[in-house]
Design a protein around this motif. Sequence first.
Motif, PDB file in Angstrom:
ATOM      1  N   ASP A  86      19.070   1.579  27.849  1.00 21.47           N
ATOM      2  CA  ASP A  86      18.882   0.129  27.803  1.00 21.47           C
ATOM      3  C   ASP A  86      18.698  -0.365  26.372  1.00 21.47           C
ATOM      4  N   THR A  87      17.950   0.399  25.564  1.00 24.05           N
ATOM      5  CA  THR A  87      17.766   0.026  24.156  1.00 24.05           C
ATOM      6  C   THR A  87      19.085   0.075  23.412  1.00 24.05           C
ATOM      7  N   PHE A  88      19.871   1.116  23.645  1.00 25.33           N
ATOM      8  CA  PHE A  88      21.176   1.238  22.997  1.00 25.33           C
ATOM      9  C   PHE A  88      22.106   0.116  23.439  1.00 25.33           C
ATOM     10  N   ARG A  89      22.073  -0.234  24.710  1.00 23.54           N
ATOM     11  CA  ARG A  89      22.913  -1.329  25.203  1.00 23.54           C
ATOM     12  C   ARG A  89      22.563  -2.639  24.504  1.00 23.54           C
ATOM     13  N   ARG A  90      21.278  -2.912  24.342  1.00 22.05           N
ATOM     14  CA  ARG A  90      20.859  -4.153  23.677  1.00 22.05           C
ATOM     15  C   ARG A  90      21.225  -4.150  22.200  1.00 22.05           C
ATOM     16  N   MET A  91      21.135  -2.989  21.553  1.00 21.50           N
ATOM     17  CA  MET A  91      21.458  -2.902  20.123  1.00 21.50           C
ATOM     18  C   MET A  91      22.958  -3.064  19.859  1.00 21.50           C
ATOM     19  N   LEU A 165       8.789  15.633  23.436  1.00 23.05           N
ATOM     20  CA  LEU A 165       8.352  14.488  24.220  1.00 23.05           C
ATOM     21  C   LEU A 165       8.173  13.258  23.345  1.00 23.05           C
ATOM     22  N   ASP A 166       7.690  13.453  22.124  1.00 20.41           N
ATOM     23  CA  ASP A 166       7.548  12.337  21.182  1.00 20.41           C
ATOM     24  C   ASP A 166       8.905  11.718  20.862  1.00 20.41           C
ATOM     25  N   LYS A 167       9.907  12.571  20.682  1.00 23.28           N
ATOM     26  CA  LYS A 167      11.261  12.073  20.395  1.00 23.28           C
ATOM     27  C   LYS A 167      11.815  11.285  21.582  1.00 23.28           C
ATOM     28  N   CYS A 168      11.649  11.846  22.783  1.00 26.83           N
ATOM     29  CA  CYS A 168      12.191  11.195  23.981  1.00 26.83           C
ATOM     30  C   CYS A 168      11.451   9.910  24.314  1.00 26.83           C
ATOM     31  N   MET A 173      13.250   4.285  17.824  1.00 25.58           N
ATOM     32  CA  MET A 173      13.177   5.118  16.627  1.00 25.58           C
ATOM     33  C   MET A 173      14.240   6.214  16.667  1.00 25.58           C
ATOM     34  N   PHE A 174      14.463   6.774  17.850  1.00 26.65           N
ATOM     35  CA  PHE A 174      15.453   7.840  17.991  1.00 26.65           C
ATOM     36  C   PHE A 174      16.847   7.317  17.663  1.00 26.65           C
ATOM     37  N   ILE A 175      17.180   6.128  18.140  1.00 27.57           N
ATOM     38  CA  ILE A 175      18.499   5.553  17.882  1.00 27.57           C
ATOM     39  C   ILE A 175      18.685   5.259  16.396  1.00 27.57           C
ATOM     40  N   HIS A 195      19.824  13.468  22.184  1.00 20.68           N
ATOM     41  CA  HIS A 195      18.742  13.073  23.087  1.00 20.68           C
ATOM     42  C   HIS A 195      18.662  14.020  24.271  1.00 20.68           C
ATOM     43  N   GLY A 196      19.824  14.443  24.776  1.00 21.06           N
ATOM     44  CA  GLY A 196      19.835  15.425  25.854  1.00 21.06           C
ATOM     45  C   GLY A 196      19.174  16.726  25.444  1.00 21.06           C
ATOM     46  N   ALA A 197      19.423  17.153  24.201  1.00 19.53           N
ATOM     47  CA  ALA A 197      18.820  18.396  23.707  1.00 19.53           C
ATOM     48  C   ALA A 197      17.296  18.285  23.662  1.00 19.53           C
ATOM     49  N   PHE A 198      16.780  17.130  23.210  1.00 23.34           N
ATOM     50  CA  PHE A 198      15.326  16.949  23.179  1.00 23.34           C
ATOM     51  C   PHE A 198      14.755  16.842  24.593  1.00 23.34           C
ATOM     52  N   CYS A 199      15.535  16.224  25.517  1.00 21.56           N
ATOM     53  CA  CYS A 199      15.097  16.176  26.910  1.00 21.56           C
ATOM     54  C   CYS A 199      15.007  17.586  27.487  1.00 21.56           C
TER      55      CYS A 199
END
Length: 263
Positions: A86-91, A165-168, A173-175, A195-199
């Motif tokens: 959702d954040t990426f979509r808005r950006m 977990l902090d990254k996810c 910030m991640f984007i 992001h998948g790797a951090f998940c």
Amino acid sequence: MLVRSRLFALLFAALTTSAWIVLWMWDGGPYARYLRHASWTELPLLGAICREVPGASVTLAALLHSAAWLLMIAAMMLPTAFPLLDTFRRMTSKRENWRTLLAFLIVGYATAWALFGLVVHGFDAALHRVADQLPTLLADGWLIGAAMVALAGVYQFSSLKHRCLDKCGSPLMFITEHWRGRSARRESFLLGMSHGAFCIGCCWALMLLMFAVGTGSVGWMLALGAIMAAEKNFRWGRLIGKPLGVALIAWSVWIVARHAHIA
């Protein structure tokens, strides 16, 4: 903008719900065993193909297990990634190709989990093959289950889990760290993979529980999916980890004590 956000949320919820419905129908149908450890090649049509085409058995099984795994990921992990999407979509909403970029992001995310799934299913298949050849290991298979549960419990206390977990848990910030928009499609795909790797770093130990309790168990998938979504998307979710770790370690001790008592 508000209407578009609500529409995106509704479509996302519909996608996730559809994945759960398919899994539920599959689990309750005549082919439920193929969602778990049974061989896909036991199906009449597929078995005939595998007998006629050299090497088809391994390839076909890998493809079908991957498809089943991705369906599970769509049901369990996409809800945990909703804030990022959702954040990426808005950006990117002012770009004409924002839908394409969002699709590349989702494909990258799914690719990371698909690769993890191939590794885990390969390990699981090798373990079952060894167990078939060693009757003593098959008889004491509960030890493997207890070890996997204990590993999942111990991992809840690890610093690696909490760093991931902090990254996810910080999608904006991640984007900004991983996406510049210059090679937009490539960066979107790599953003999804990262992001998948951090998940995976957050959740791999809990996902392994699927193999301890039975891959394809819809009830377990719902429980684990809810736990992982809460950990990533809610502030109070961080409080789940340690009690969950204690519970899992206690469960593994109970498994060992129970079988030791029976023996």
